[in-house]
Design a protein around this motif. Structure first.
Motif, short mmCIF file in Angstrom:
data_model
loop_
_atom_site.label_atom_id
_atom_site.label_comp_id
_atom_site.label_asym_id
_atom_site.label_seq_id
_atom_site.Cartn_x
_atom_site.Cartn_y
_atom_site.Cartn_z
N ALA A 254 27.71 51.82 37.77
CA ALA A 254 26.71 52.83 37.40
C ALA A 254 25.58 52.91 38.41
N ASN A 255 25.31 51.80 39.08
CA ASN A 255 24.26 51.75 40.10
C ASN A 255 24.78 52.06 41.50
N GLY A 256 26.06 52.43 41.59
CA GLY A 256 26.62 52.82 42.88
C GLY A 256 26.83 51.67 43.85
N GLN A 257 27.07 50.48 43.32
CA GLN A 257 27.23 49.30 44.18
C GLN A 257 28.66 49.20 44.72
N LYS A 258 28.76 48.55 45.87
CA LYS A 258 30.08 48.21 46.42
C LYS A 258 30.67 47.07 45.60
N LEU A 259 32.00 47.01 45.58
CA LEU A 259 32.69 45.99 44.80
C LEU A 259 33.75 45.30 45.65
N PRO A 260 34.15 44.08 45.24
CA PRO A 260 35.27 43.43 45.94
C PRO A 260 36.54 44.27 45.78
N LYS A 261 37.36 44.28 46.79
CA LYS A 261 38.60 45.03 46.74
C LYS A 261 39.52 44.47 45.66
N PRO A 262 39.98 45.31 44.72
CA PRO A 262 40.88 44.82 43.66
C PRO A 262 42.28 44.58 44.20
N THR A 263 43.00 43.73 43.52
CA THR A 263 44.38 43.45 43.91
C THR A 263 45.37 44.13 42.97
N SER A 264 44.84 44.71 41.88
CA SER A 264 45.71 45.28 40.85
C SER A 264 46.19 46.70 41.17
N ILE A 265 45.52 47.39 42.10
CA ILE A 265 45.92 48.75 42.45
C ILE A 265 45.86 48.95 43.96
N ALA A 266 46.57 49.96 44.42
CA ALA A 266 46.51 50.33 45.84
C ALA A 266 45.19 51.06 46.10
N THR A 267 44.57 50.78 47.23
CA THR A 267 43.28 51.40 47.56
C THR A 267 43.36 52.28 48.80
N ASP A 268 44.58 52.66 49.19
CA ASP A 268 44.71 53.50 50.39
C ASP A 268 44.26 54.94 50.12
N PRO A 287 35.18 51.72 54.69
CA PRO A 287 35.70 52.01 56.03
C PRO A 287 35.50 50.88 57.04
N ASN A 288 34.53 50.01 56.76
CA ASN A 288 34.20 48.95 57.73
C ASN A 288 34.44 47.53 57.23
N ASN A 289 34.83 47.42 55.95
CA ASN A 289 35.06 46.09 55.38
C ASN A 289 36.31 46.15 54.51
N GLU A 290 37.38 45.60 54.98
CA GLU A 290 38.67 45.70 54.27
C GLU A 290 38.68 44.94 52.95
N ASN A 291 37.66 44.13 52.70
CA ASN A 291 37.60 43.36 51.47
C ASN A 291 36.72 44.00 50.40
N GLU A 292 36.24 45.22 50.67
CA GLU A 292 35.34 45.89 49.73
C GLU A 292 35.80 47.32 49.44
N ILE A 293 35.32 47.83 48.30
CA ILE A 293 35.48 49.24 47.98
C ILE A 293 34.09 49.82 47.75
N LYS A 294 33.97 51.12 47.99
CA LYS A 294 32.66 51.78 47.84
C LYS A 294 32.80 53.05 47.02
N PRO A 295 31.72 53.46 46.34
CA PRO A 295 31.80 54.67 45.52
C PRO A 295 31.78 55.95 46.35
N VAL A 296 32.57 56.92 45.93
CA VAL A 296 32.56 58.25 46.52
C VAL A 296 31.78 59.20 45.61
N ARG A 297 32.01 59.07 44.31
CA ARG A 297 31.29 59.84 43.29
C ARG A 297 30.97 58.91 42.13
N VAL A 298 29.74 58.99 41.61
CA VAL A 298 29.35 58.25 40.41
C VAL A 298 28.92 59.26 39.36
N PHE A 299 29.42 59.12 38.13
CA PHE A 299 29.12 60.06 37.07
C PHE A 299 28.09 59.47 36.11
N GLN A 300 27.17 60.31 35.70
CA GLN A 300 26.10 59.87 34.78
C GLN A 300 26.56 59.96 33.35
#
Length: 300
Positions: A254-268, A287-300
């Motif tokens: 909800a705060n738009g934070q980056k998260l560790p890359k999950p192993t349960s789904i493909a992130t390509d 794009p610069n850290n293969e171990n993280e995911i980042k938000p593209v859109r956050v919904f209120q």
């Protein structure tokens, strides 16, 4: 009021016309369509309202289903029935359904299309139709598109005055030019051809059975029931992979934070993040850290 109206765009209107009308009806500027349809084409055009405009790129980038009529006998400069005739060759034979089906199946899979001259694709900063209208020669780019399936619609063959017509249904990727497909089908059958009719029956998860006309939208507005036409934002991205998070992580999302890359789904590809079946955001790999995911859109 946030959500998606699966509009049935009628002939004679542009996609922009539909957006402008829904802005007036819904009394908001935050309205966006999810894939242009030419004025002479009718069909399903999902319209995103308010918060739903955040998913326009993801709903636009979905498979489409069309029903088209191809006419053999002449080509036009626009590749449809609105253009000027370029090449003629009368069809003085009856082409069989079997022959049509064989040619149609040869187009399944990845195919290369030359972008139509009358299109909004830009070359050297100018739209192709600007070159066409000013009679300026230009090299048109080509692109690869995906044809998932293409089938002949039974009992649609018609022959008259040296012309031969038939219809087909196609499931295809975003960016497929159906009028160009009609021209290429004609060439494969040995004749100049153009698209003489087109209807879009499905885009993403929205099909013809869901669609409503502008008149029906106005009617619901007058009855104060406009919200009943809205599909939730989550419906528009149900084609994306789903990543369910716990409550603690949902607060970070909800705060738009980056998260560790999950192993349960493909992130390509972008995917939706949910908590207790509620859509929170759309994420993608960092794009610069293969171990993280980042938000593209956050919904209120």
């Amino acid at each position: 009021m946030d959500g998606i109206i699966p509009l049935w765009k009628e002939k004679g209107k542009t996609s922009h016309d539909c957006v402008m009308e829904l802005r007036r009806i819904c009394q908001t500027k935050k309205v966006g369509h999810t894939g242009t349809l030419d004025p002479e084409v009718e069909g399903v055009l999902p319209i995103c309202i308010n918060q739903a405009t955040k998913i326009v790129p993801f709903l636009t980038d979905t498979k489409k289903t069309y029903q088209a009529q191809v006419t053999l006998g002449y080509t036009t400069d626009t590749e449809d029935s609105t253009g000027e005739t370029i090449t003629k060759k009368p069809v003085n034979e009856m082409i069989s359904e079997q022959e049509i089906n064989t040619v149609l199946q040869s187009f399944v899979g990845n195919i290369t299309q030359v972008v139509p001259l009358y299109s909004a694709v830009k070359v050297n900063g100018r739209k192709l139709y600007e070159y066409a209208r000013n009679n300026i020669p230009v090299n048109r780019p080509s692109r690869q598109v995906w044809i998932e399936s293409i089938t002949y619609i039974p009992n649609t063959i018609k022959a008259d005055n040296g012309l031969f017509h038939f219809s087909f249904e196609v499931n295809c990727s975003k960016g497929t030019y159906i009028r160009t497909l009609c021209v290429d089908l004609g060439e494969a059958l040995g004749y100049p051809a153009h698209m003489s009719a087109l209807v879009r029956t499905k885009t993403g998860g929205f099909s013809q059975e869901h669609a409503v006309t502008i008149a029906e939208v106005k009617e619901k507005k007058a009855q104060n029931e406009l919200s009943r036409l809205l599909f939730p934002i989550s419906y528009g991205v149900k084609h994306l992979a789903r990543y369910e998070v716990d409550r603690e992580t949902s607060l970070k999302v909800a705060n738009g934070q980056k998260l560790p890359k999950p192993t349960s789904i493909a992130t390509d590809k972008p995917f939706r993040v949910e908590y207790q079946d509620n859509l929170l955001a759309i994420y993608q790999k960092h794009p610069n850290n293969e171990n993280e995911i980042k938000p593209v859109r956050v919904f209120q």
